[in-house]
Structure formats: structure tokens, C-alpha cells
Design an enzyme around this catalytic site. Structure first.
Site, short mmCIF file in Angstrom:
data_model
loop_
_atom_site.label_atom_id
_atom_site.label_comp_id
_atom_site.label_asym_id
_atom_site.label_seq_id
_atom_site.Cartn_x
_atom_site.Cartn_y
_atom_site.Cartn_z
N ASN A 1 0.83 -1.22 0.00
CA ASN A 1 0.00 0.00 0.00
C ASN A 1 0.86 1.26 0.00
O ASN A 1 0.39 2.34 0.34
CB ASN A 1 -0.91 0.02 1.22
CG ASN A 1 -1.87 -1.16 1.23
OD1 ASN A 1 -2.44 -1.49 0.20
ND2 ASN A 1 -2.04 -1.79 2.37
N HIS B 1 -14.35 -1.81 5.87
CA HIS B 1 -13.21 -2.60 6.36
C HIS B 1 -13.50 -3.33 7.69
O HIS B 1 -14.31 -2.86 8.50
CB HIS B 1 -12.03 -1.64 6.55
CG HIS B 1 -10.74 -2.33 6.84
ND1 HIS B 1 -10.18 -2.37 8.10
CD2 HIS B 1 -9.91 -3.02 6.04
CE1 HIS B 1 -9.05 -3.04 8.04
NE2 HIS B 1 -8.85 -3.45 6.81
N GLU C 1 -16.22 3.79 3.47
CA GLU C 1 -14.85 4.07 3.02
C GLU C 1 -14.97 5.04 1.86
O GLU C 1 -16.05 5.18 1.27
CB GLU C 1 -14.17 2.78 2.53
CG GLU C 1 -13.71 1.89 3.66
CD GLU C 1 -13.06 0.59 3.17
OE1 GLU C 1 -12.27 0.61 2.21
OE2 GLU C 1 -13.37 -0.45 3.77
N SER D 1 -11.20 -0.78 -0.33
CA SER D 1 -9.91 -1.47 -0.35
C SER D 1 -9.86 -2.70 -1.24
O SER D 1 -8.79 -3.10 -1.69
CB SER D 1 -9.49 -1.84 1.06
OG SER D 1 -10.47 -2.63 1.67
N ASP E 1 -13.86 6.79 5.99
CA ASP E 1 -12.51 6.23 6.14
C ASP E 1 -11.76 6.42 4.81
O ASP E 1 -12.07 5.78 3.81
CB ASP E 1 -12.62 4.74 6.49
CG ASP E 1 -11.25 4.08 6.68
OD1 ASP E 1 -10.24 4.64 6.22
OD2 ASP E 1 -11.20 2.97 7.26
N HIS F 1 -7.41 4.50 1.90
CA HIS F 1 -6.80 4.23 0.59
C HIS F 1 -6.81 5.46 -0.32
O HIS F 1 -6.44 5.36 -1.49
CB HIS F 1 -7.49 3.05 -0.09
CG HIS F 1 -7.31 1.79 0.71
ND1 HIS F 1 -6.18 1.00 0.61
CD2 HIS F 1 -8.09 1.23 1.66
CE1 HIS F 1 -6.28 0.00 1.45
NE2 HIS F 1 -7.43 0.11 2.11
N LYS G 1 -0.16 3.75 4.71
CA LYS G 1 -0.23 3.40 3.28
C LYS G 1 0.53 4.46 2.48
O LYS G 1 1.75 4.41 2.46
CB LYS G 1 -1.70 3.23 2.89
CG LYS G 1 -2.39 2.16 3.78
CD LYS G 1 -3.82 1.93 3.42
CE LYS G 1 -4.59 1.20 4.51
NZ LYS G 1 -4.10 -0.10 4.92
N1 PMP Z 1 -9.27 1.21 7.10
C1 PMP Z 1 -9.12 0.60 5.90
C2 PMP Z 1 -10.11 0.90 4.82
C3 PMP Z 1 -8.05 -0.27 5.69
O1 PMP Z 1 -7.91 -0.87 4.49
C4 PMP Z 1 -7.14 -0.52 6.74
C5 PMP Z 1 -5.94 -1.43 6.60
N2 PMP Z 1 -5.83 -2.20 5.53
C6 PMP Z 1 -7.37 0.11 7.96
C7 PMP Z 1 -8.43 0.97 8.11
C8 PMP Z 1 -6.46 -0.16 9.12
O2 PMP Z 1 -5.40 0.72 9.07
P1 PMP Z 1 -4.02 0.37 9.82
O3 PMP Z 1 -3.28 -0.52 8.91
O4 PMP Z 1 -3.37 1.71 10.01
O5 PMP Z 1 -4.38 -0.28 11.09
#
Ligand code: PMP
Length: 368
Positions: free
Chosen positions: A27, A115, A159, A163, A188, A191, A222
Site C-alpha cells: 500500500n 473494512h 470508506e 480497499s 474512512d 486508501h 499506506k
Molecule cells: N481502514 C481501511 C479501509 C483499511 O484498508 C485498513 C488497513 N488495511 C485500515 C483501516 C487499518 O489501518 P491500519 O493498517 O493503520 O491499522
């Protein structure tokens, strides 16, 4: 069974169990995770006496290093918000925010594909929750129409860039709905932070709705090639969260060096417009090539799914690409629903158009 592999990822290369490949599963979207120039610039500008190895306690005890105030101020200014609050990770943020903000008199309306960390946050919350079908804002509106009056507060949760599908939420329409029905909007941007919008502030910047989002969550692990996360909100909510959000209260804060590195990167991310455009072009080109080859893809971002709808096929395709120098992992159930099995191709700005062409040819050769 899932297993931890012996690997070392550096820049856009990865050495995994003796095989060196182009890394299409990271990422590190801006391609800065192993940039020696950036890292050395950070080390030479940093005051090494300022931080030891760790913070050794939570922020409410002795872990609130001045680096936090500096980063939070910078984020608040960037987003034109009253305040920002930094957390240990995106997981901590999502698992802590909703339980802190909601009560049994509230309703959470969440996109079906949010997520796992948001889902766990919902599970820990006392609020009722309904998941609406992915991206189906008509269904969301029907739920708001029918149920809004039954609750004190309603939180719409999504989101921005999803993702697994790499598609984008219609944040403008979500903002209209939240206004119309008097709900809160929680987005969120894990990404999209660093990747979307003119200054890399995310999809909310691109769609011109930053000010409409009540809780804008971004992560630093990321595109910012660091660790941690943040929420942009107002002063009242910030103070409330400092007093109620369990992962913030009860977990050791980030090492100060990490927070300083994050601020160093965030300061530079805003100017990485040409990398963002390059990344966008790579995504467009790969999607176009896959579609021309009769393969199934989706979305509109740096995350390009190659949907094969079968576990064994996903594994075989991943192995074939690895044998031919591209590290792409299969995504299987339960990460995606049955029938949604795919390869998740995660593009970064350090890739070249030639690499995308080679990858497309390989996919076209055995993808169907
Ligand atoms: N939100 C989303 C949409 C994610 O894809 C991820 C991790 N893949 C997270 C939160 C978690 O973030 P972190 O890796 O900083 O714990």
C-alpha cells in the site's frame, strides 16, 4: 491456512522466499516507503536527541510527545478543520471511534463493504447497525426515510476508496443525504489519503466535500509510508474522544520518531501531484488492458481487482504472476464474499508503464 512468509519488501521490489519480484501487493501508493533520499533528508533534519526508542505510555500519561501537537496542528490546518486527533493505527481509530461516539439510542448505517476494523468498531458499539448494499445510496435513503426518527443520532459510515474493489464512494451524494436527514457522516480515507485530491487530502478533497464530513479518518501506514492514523473533526468531539475513546486512553502511543517522520512525509505529500497523476494513469492503463483482454475488473483507483470468482483460479493466477516476476496475492473468502475471489493488484507511483504492459500481457495470457 494463512501463513506468514519470509520476505523483504523494498521500494517496488520484494524478495519472497528466495524469489525477487515487482511488488504489487503493497500500500506504499506514492512509492516513498524506501526512498533513500527522503529518509536521509528526514534523518539529517531531525533532532536525534529529541526522541528515544519508544513513548513508553499512553498519551494521557506521559506519551504525549510535542510531535503529536505539531502533527495534529498541521493536519487541522491542511483540512481547514478545528482539530485533528492522531491514533496508533487505522485499526485503533475505527475500532475506537464508533463505540465512543454512539449509544444504544443511535443507529449506524454502514456500507456493506466497509473494512474489518469498522465492523469490529460497530460490534463494540451499543448502537443498532444496518449495512446497506455496497454503494446503493437509494437503499440508504430509504433506510434514512424509514428509520431516522426512531433514533437520537444516525451515523452514515463508508470508506472513500474501497480497499478490495478500488471503487469510489459518492461522497457528494452522501453529504446531501446526511444534511437532508440530519445524520453524521463518517468516512474512512485509508486508501485515498495521499493519493486523491489536488493536495492528496483524499477523495473528500477531490469531490469538494471536506467540510461536510463530520469524522474524516485517514491512515499513515499506506501512502504516507509510516504508521498511525488521524481523525479530522471539531474541538468538542476531540475533547470528547480524548475522554472516552478506549484505544486512545489505554494503549501506548506511537514512538515520537514515527510521529515526526509522519509529519515530515505529510508536509511533502501535498506537493506530490505529478506522482498522483502518474499513478492514476497506471490504473487507467491497466484497467483498459484487462478489459480489452476480456478479463473482469472494477473500480477507478490505484487498486485494480482482477476478479476471477474462483478460489483455485485466483491461486493459480497468483502463482503464475509470481513465477513471472510480479508479486500479486489472491484474495479469497472470507476477505471477499464467495464468488468474489480475485487478485488485488495494488499499484504504486514507482512503477513504470512498461511494467504495466508486461503485467497486462501475462494476465491476458492465462487470465481467462
Ligand atoms: N481502514 C481501511 C479501509 C483499511 O484498508 C485498513 C488497513 N488495511 C485500515 C483501516 C487499518 O489501518 P491500519 O493498517 O493503520 O491499522
Amino acid at each position: 491456512m494463512r501463513r506468514l512468509r519470509h520476505l523483504r519488501a523494498e521500494g517496488n521490489r520484494i524478495v519472497c522466499e528466495g524469489r525477487e519480484m515487482v511488488n504489487l501487493s503493497s500500500n506504499d501508493y506514492m512509492g516513498i516507503g524506501a526512498d533513500p533520499v527522503l529518509w536521509n533528508e528526514f534523518l539529517s533534519s531531525a533532532d536525534r536527541n529529541e526522541f528515544g526508542g519508544g513513548s513508553c505510555s499512553s498519551r494521557l500519561l506521559t506519551g504525549n510527545h510535542p510531535a503529536y501537537a505539531s502533527l495534529e496542528k498541521r493536519l487541522a490546518v491542511l483540512y481547514g478543520a478545528e482539530s485533528a486527533l492522531v491514533f496508533d493505527s487505522g485499526w485503533h481509530a475505527n475500532v475506537g471511534l464508533l463505540p465512543a461516539l454512539t449509544s444504544s439510542k443511535d443507529l449506524i448505517l454502514a456500507d456493506k463493504l466497509v473494512h474489518a476494523s469498522i465492523i469490529d468498531g460497530i460490534r463494540l458499539s451499543d448502537a443498532e447497525c444496518i449495512r446497506y448494499p455496497h454503494g446503493n445510496l437509494e437503499r440508504l435513503e430509504t433506510l434514512l426515510e424509514k428509520r431516522r426518527e426512531d433514533y437520537d443520532n444516525v451515523f452514515i459510515v463508508t470508506e472513500s476508496v474501497f480497499s478490495m474493489d478500488g471503487d469510489c464512494a459518492d461522497l457528494r451524494r452522501l453529504a446531501e443525504l446526511k444534511r437532508k436527514y440530519g445524520a453524521f457522516l463518517y468516512v474512512d480515507e485509508a486508501h485515498a489519503f495521499g493519493v486523491r485530491g489536488k493536495r492528496g487530502l483524499g477523495l473528500a478533497e477531490e469531490q469538494g466535500v471536506i467540510a461536510e464530513i463530520d469524522f474524516l479518518v485517514g491512515t499513515f501506514g499506506k501512502a504516507a509510508a509510516s504508521q498511525g492514523a488521524f481523525a479530522v473533526t471539531d474541538d468538542v468531539f476531540r475533547e470528547y474522544l480524548v475522554n472516552t475513546m478506549r484505544p486512545l486512553i489505554f494503549s501506548t502511543s506511537l514512538p515520537p520518531v514515527s510521529v515526526r517522520w509522519t509529519e515530515f512525509v505529510v508536509e511533502r505529500l501535498t506537493g506530490m501531484e505529478s506522482s498522483r497523476r502518474h499513478l492514476e494513469r497506471l490504473g487507467e492503463r491497466l484497467r483498459e488492458r484487462l478489459t480489452t483482454a476480456g478479463l473482469e475488473t472494477a473500480g477507478k483507483s490505484q487498486i485494480v481487482p482482477l476478479i476471477v470468482r474462483d478460489n483455485r483460479k485466483a491461486i493459480a493466477l497468483s502463482e503464475y504472476l509470481c513465477e513471472n516476476g510480479f508479486f500479486v496475492l489472491p484474495i479469497r473468502r472470507p476477505t471477499v464474499p464467495p464468488g468474489g475471489e480475485r487478485l488485488r493488484i495494488s499499484l504504486t507511483a514507482s512503477l513504470t508503464e512498461i511494467q504495466i504492459e508486461t503485467l497486462s500481457e501475462l494476465c491476458a495470457r492465462i487470465g481467462r
